[in-house]
Design a protein around this motif. Structure first.
Motif, short mmCIF file in Angstrom:
data_model
loop_
_atom_site.label_atom_id
_atom_site.label_comp_id
_atom_site.label_asym_id
_atom_site.label_seq_id
_atom_site.Cartn_x
_atom_site.Cartn_y
_atom_site.Cartn_z
N ASP A 18 0.88 -1.16 0.00
CA ASP A 18 0.00 0.00 0.00
C ASP A 18 0.92 1.23 0.00
O ASP A 18 2.09 1.12 0.36
CB ASP A 18 -0.87 -0.04 1.26
CG ASP A 18 -1.59 1.27 1.51
OD1 ASP A 18 -2.28 1.74 0.58
OD2 ASP A 18 -1.42 1.84 2.61
N ASP A 20 0.02 5.18 0.86
CA ASP A 20 -0.14 6.19 1.91
C ASP A 20 -0.20 5.54 3.30
O ASP A 20 -1.02 4.66 3.54
CB ASP A 20 -1.41 7.01 1.66
CG ASP A 20 -1.30 7.79 0.37
OD1 ASP A 20 -0.59 8.80 0.35
OD2 ASP A 20 -1.90 7.35 -0.63
N GLY A 21 0.67 5.99 4.17
CA GLY A 21 0.69 5.45 5.53
C GLY A 21 1.44 4.14 5.64
O GLY A 21 1.58 3.60 6.74
N THR A 22 1.88 3.60 4.50
CA THR A 22 2.67 2.36 4.51
C THR A 22 4.08 2.70 4.03
O THR A 22 5.01 2.69 4.83
CB THR A 22 2.00 1.28 3.64
OG1 THR A 22 0.71 0.99 4.20
CG2 THR A 22 2.82 0.00 3.61
N ASP A 159 -1.46 -0.53 5.92
CA ASP A 159 -1.74 0.00 7.25
C ASP A 159 -3.22 0.11 7.55
O ASP A 159 -3.61 0.62 8.59
CB ASP A 159 -1.10 1.39 7.41
CG ASP A 159 -1.76 2.43 6.53
OD1 ASP A 159 -2.00 2.12 5.33
OD2 ASP A 159 -2.05 3.55 7.00
N ASP A 163 -6.56 -3.01 3.09
CA ASP A 163 -5.39 -3.70 2.53
C ASP A 163 -5.44 -5.19 2.88
O ASP A 163 -5.17 -6.04 2.03
CB ASP A 163 -4.09 -3.09 3.10
CG ASP A 163 -3.99 -1.61 2.80
OD1 ASP A 163 -4.19 -1.23 1.63
OD2 ASP A 163 -3.71 -0.82 3.73
MG LIG Z 1 -2.68 3.24 3.65
#
Ligand SMILES: [Mg+2]
Length: 206
Positions: A18, A20-22, A159, A163
């Motif tokens: 993933d 964004d945020g990963t 995250d 996912d």
């Molecule tokens: Mg994410």
């Protein structure tokens, strides 16, 4: 919350991240604020909300989302351990991919902040324009074909619950990254195969 880290018994040949945020530091995309701006209910995801709106409203909603995504990409930076994780996986010959509900433009923009990684280090970058968005497993299945890797040998890392839902429905080994906070969950969510707090822990799983 799920099982903690242990080495996968499967032979993992590729990792589908993933974005964004990963791979990027969490928090750049402020979904609660974007939802308020769109009048999207808090319990609904933005892409699904836009899909339910009349054609006359869709253009303005896409504009809000794309603007906020561009701003987030400008502010984004690599997540803790992301650069080391990517370069080490590359060194080991593990194929890399990205599967995101974001746009290709935002991903390419944010990837410019990575010192050691470029877009062409990834065998595939799948965005919402290329497949049905997560939690649908379509993108995981398509990515495995494009990466030339059997789904059982593909690891999905993200995250967010979508996912894990997408990875598990496709049959991939699915890893939840907590970023050391309590992840959102739903009553019928599948259990991730593994839970990690920090991306460098991935290097012990493969
Ligand atoms: Mg994410």
């Amino acid at each position: 919350m799920g099982k903690r880290s242990f080495r996968s018994r499967r032979q993992i040949k590729g990792v589908l991240f993933d974005f964004d945020g990963t791979l990027t530091f969490p928090g750049a995309l402020d979904f609660p604020a974007i939802k308020r701006e769109m009048n999207c209910p808090a319990d609904m995801a933005v892409l699904e909300f836009i899909a339910t709106q009349p054609a006359s409203k869709k253009g303005a909603l896409w504009k809000i989302l794309e603007l906020r995504e561009t701003q987030a990409a400008e502010q984004s930076r690599p997540n803790a351990g992301a650069e080391k994780c990517l370069s080490e996986l590359k060194r080991r010959g593990i194929r890399l991919g990205i599967l995101t509900r974001n746009s290709l433009q935002s991903v390419e923009q944010a990837l410019r902040k990575f010192e050691g990684s470029r877009a062409n280090d990834f065998s595939v970058i799948m965005t919402r324009d290329d497949c049905l968005p997560k939690p649908h497993p379509d993108g995981v299945i398509r990515a495995s074909v494009l990466m030339g890797i059997a789904i059982e040998q593909l690891m999905v890392v993200g995250d967010f619950r979508f996912d894990i839902m997408a990875g598990k429905a496709a049959g991939a080994y699915s890893v939840l990254l907590t970023n050391r906070s309590e992840p959102a969950s739903g009553p019928d969510d599948p259990e991730p195969d593994c839970v990690i707090d920090h991306l460098e822990e991935l290097l012990d799983l493969i």
